[in-house]
Scaffold this motif. Structure first.
Motif, PDB file in Angstrom:
ATOM      1  N   GLN A 110       0.841  -1.203   0.000  1.00  0.00           N
ATOM      2  CA  GLN A 110       0.000   0.000   0.000  1.00  0.00           C
ATOM      3  C   GLN A 110       0.876   1.252   0.000  1.00  0.00           C
ATOM      4  OE1 GLN A 110      -3.075   0.043  -0.517  1.00  0.00           O
ATOM      5  NE2 GLN A 110      -4.266  -1.416   0.649  1.00  0.00           N
ATOM      6  N   ALA A 322     -14.022   1.372  -0.485  1.00  0.00           N
ATOM      7  CA  ALA A 322     -13.184   0.652   0.474  1.00  0.00           C
ATOM      8  C   ALA A 322     -13.887   0.425   1.809  1.00  0.00           C
ATOM      9  CB  ALA A 322     -11.882   1.423   0.710  1.00  0.00           C
ATOM     10  N   TYR A 450      -8.049   6.128  -1.200  1.00  0.00           N
ATOM     11  CA  TYR A 450      -8.537   4.747  -1.137  1.00  0.00           C
ATOM     12  C   TYR A 450      -7.499   3.837  -0.474  1.00  0.00           C
ATOM     13  CZ  TYR A 450      -9.664   0.060  -2.940  1.00  0.00           C
ATOM     14  OH  TYR A 450      -9.910  -1.275  -3.053  1.00  0.00           O
ATOM     15  N   ASN A 451      -6.237   3.986  -0.854  1.00  0.00           N
ATOM     16  CA  ASN A 451      -5.184   3.139  -0.276  1.00  0.00           C
ATOM     17  C   ASN A 451      -5.001   3.411   1.211  1.00  0.00           C
ATOM     18  OD1 ASN A 451      -4.804   2.038  -2.769  1.00  0.00           O
ATOM     19  ND2 ASN A 451      -2.811   2.928  -3.151  1.00  0.00           N
ATOM     20  N   GLY A 454      -7.580   1.701   2.871  1.00  0.00           N
ATOM     21  CA  GLY A 454      -7.213   0.289   2.881  1.00  0.00           C
ATOM     22  C   GLY A 454      -6.242  -0.063   3.995  1.00  0.00           C
ATOM     23  N   THR A 457      -8.425  -0.226   7.176  1.00  0.00           N
ATOM     24  CA  THR A 457      -9.227  -1.449   7.256  1.00  0.00           C
ATOM     25  C   THR A 457      -8.346  -2.683   7.414  1.00  0.00           C
ATOM     26  OG1 THR A 457      -9.288  -1.628   4.830  1.00  0.00           O
ATOM     27  CG2 THR A 457     -11.108  -0.451   5.900  1.00  0.00           C
TER      28      THR A 457
END
Length: 549
Positions: A110, A322, A450-451, A454, A457
């Motif tokens: 990531q 996401a 988004y990353n 990520g 999460t």
């Protein structure tokens, strides 16, 4: 005196002719928009077949990204891999890779992708799409040597960072290139094709791992790494033949090359009326309009004026993808294993699950023909919210095999509906929302957001599910249902519908701060005169010079 009048008359004539020409150019740009929007899908396919072809092949780099990222996450439970690189003793026999190392390897990928995203926003605008694609493909060929010859887990962390850089570039380069070369009616299909490529990559890696499970030695995991070398050379060859983005060439003032690039991707022998001059005027007028509303080409310009709203929409649209329960869906197989599914059957189920995702992507293409992206997003979130609530309720009593089967099955169904709605629609939305001058950088920032989501999460899910941590089990669905509800509220109030709108019309709607729920061709037509004026200014320097004579 007569001589003086003759001189004035001779000077006035070119000015009048020039102003008439400018007015004609502005009207031509407006007419090009009308023609593009009025063209049927069938005629668009006949006129722009090469746009589909080149977008199709350059997007194959996303298959690589989906294949590579899914490969590593599946290796942690892969017998040959975990027995060779495992750093802890598995109570059930053999070795396993600790959660700490799994997190380090996943986060390194990531982190590398975020670096690649930021680099892409600068490099692509500097040297163009084609050179960027070729350079980072060559870079990836070298990067694959690291995991292939890896001797320990630290090398996989290094590989994650190094390989993550080109993956980050591909994540945004493919979708922005598709958005640049495709007309209105093809944009949604070719940008959502990016999502399908990602799913195909996941399906390939799952199928290959299932097929190689019988190999016990080092080649059981080295062969999947080696297969990554198959992709770059064909993609590089197609990139050499592909045209450069005409929008990028217009921004650089290379109008003759932009015209040649457009002609390279249209089929003039199809018998479909196409005015290349009007099309060029539309592109120049759109670029001029964005210049006038202070759209620069630097990262900080993404946070100024109407571009701030466009950056917000692109970024949160991707973050919603996401946070809408996707991290929880990935644990469907784990619940089925708890229900008694064997390891080999679990890998077989993974293949079936990925095939179902691909089927959902194909079905989404049909839905997109009739339904807007905003509608797909909103109803997709509603459906996923309902499933998450049901899964959470099933998880309240003590778990047994029947409940585990029900939870795992529902999560697979939820994954199918995700690919039927949010999965493909996301790529279309994030590519269409930015201005043409800031598209690459806005999409890079959106994907970076988004990353980052990520990363968050990736930290939370093992804690929520882990039996030695919070141990929420299926009740984790309640948490993601709450997040999904918040996402749905944001979509309803903030996400516009770009279906059927050209980039110039989107510019006008954002500049006039039109409500997200009122976006559409009717609203854009109210401001059409501004595009005509921008078209007249594309050659304004020439008119100004004529007035000085």
């Amino acid at each position: 005196m007569a001589a003086e009048k003759e001189l004035q008359s001779s000077a006035a004539a070119p000015v009048d002719n020039n102003m008439d020409s400018l007015a004609h150019e502005g009207l031509a740009a407006q007419q090009a928009i009308v023609n593009e929007r009025a063209m049927s899908l069938r005629d668009t396919l006949r006129l722009w077949p090469k746009a589909i072809l080149f977008s199709f092949f350059l997007s194959l780099c996303i298959i690589m990204e989906g294949y590579d990222t899914n490969l590593m996450s599946n290796f942690y439970a892969y017998p040959a891999f975990k027995n060779h690189y495992g750093n802890q003793v598995d109570p059930d026999g053999g070795m396993l890779i600790s959660a700490t190392w799994q997190t380090a390897i996943s986060n390194s990928t990531q982190a590398g992708s975020i670096i690649g995203l930021i680099i892409n926003g600068i490099v692509t605008e500097w040297i163009g799409f084609k050179k960027s694609m070729i350079f980072f493909m060559v870079f990836l060929i070298g990067a694959v040597f690291i995991p292939f010859f890896s001797t320990g887990l630290p090398m996989f962390v290094a590989a994650g960072i190094v390989q993550g850089i080109p993956w980050g570039v591909f994540q945004t380069l493919a979708v922005t290139y598709a958005a640049d070369i495709c007309p209105v009616h093809l944009r949604t299909y070719m940008t959502s094709w990016i999502n399908m490529c990602w799913v195909i990559g996941i399906l390939l890696s799952s199928g290959i791992l299932r097929g190689l499970m019988s190999i016990e030695g080092q080649w059981g995991y080295r062969i999947p790494f080696a297969l990554q070398w198959i992709w770059p050379l064909p993609i590089i060859a197609v990139t050499f033949m592909a045209p450069e983005s005409p929008w990028w060439l217009v921004r650089k003032g290379r109008l003759d090359e932009a015209r040649a690039a457009v002609l390279q991707i249209v089929n003039l022998d199809a018998g479909i009326p196409f005015d290349i001059d009007a099309h060029m005027e539309m592109m120049q007028a759109t670029n001029q309009l964005e210049i006038e509303i202070s759209t620069g080409t630097h990262y900080w310009d993404c946070f100024r004026g109407s571009d701030l709203r466009r950056t917000e929409i692109s970024s949160i649209t991707w973050v919603v993808q996401a946070l809408c329960g996707v991290p929880f869906m990935s644990y469907a197989t784990q619940f089925l294993v708890q229900a008694g599914l064997g390891p080999q059957d679990a890998y077989s189920l993974n293949v079936g699950k990925d095939a179902l995702q691909l089927f959902g992507c194909v079905c989404a293409w049909y839905i997109m023909t009739h339904v807007g992206r905003r509608t797909m997003y909103l109803y997709g979130l509603i459906f996923m919210f309902v499933i998450l609530i049901v899964v959470g309720c099933i998880g309240i009593p003590a778990q047994n095999e029947a409940r585990s089967w029900a939870i795992g099955s529902l999560l697979i169904v939820m994954l199918f509906f995700f690919q039927l709605s949010l999965g493909p629609a996301c790529y279309s939305l994030v590519a269409e929302m930015p201005s043409t001058r800031l598209r690459t950088k806005t999409v890079a920032l959106a994907r970076a957001a988004y990353n980052i989501a990520g990363l968050a999460t990736g930290f939370l899910m093992p804690q929520m599910i882990g039996r030695n941590a919070w141990d929420w089990g299926a009740k984790t669905a309640f948490f993601w249902a709450g997040i999904t509800l918040l996402c749905g509220i944001w979509v309803f109030f903030r996400l516009p519908e770009p279906k059927g709108l050209t980039y110039a019309e989107l510019d006008l709607l954002f500049e006039h701060r039109v409500s997200a729920r009122k976006f559409g061709p009717e609203a854009a037509s109210q401001f059409a005169v501004e595009l005509t004026m921008a078209g007249e200014k594309t050659d304004g320097a020439g008119a100004h010079h004529a007035e000085q004579v």
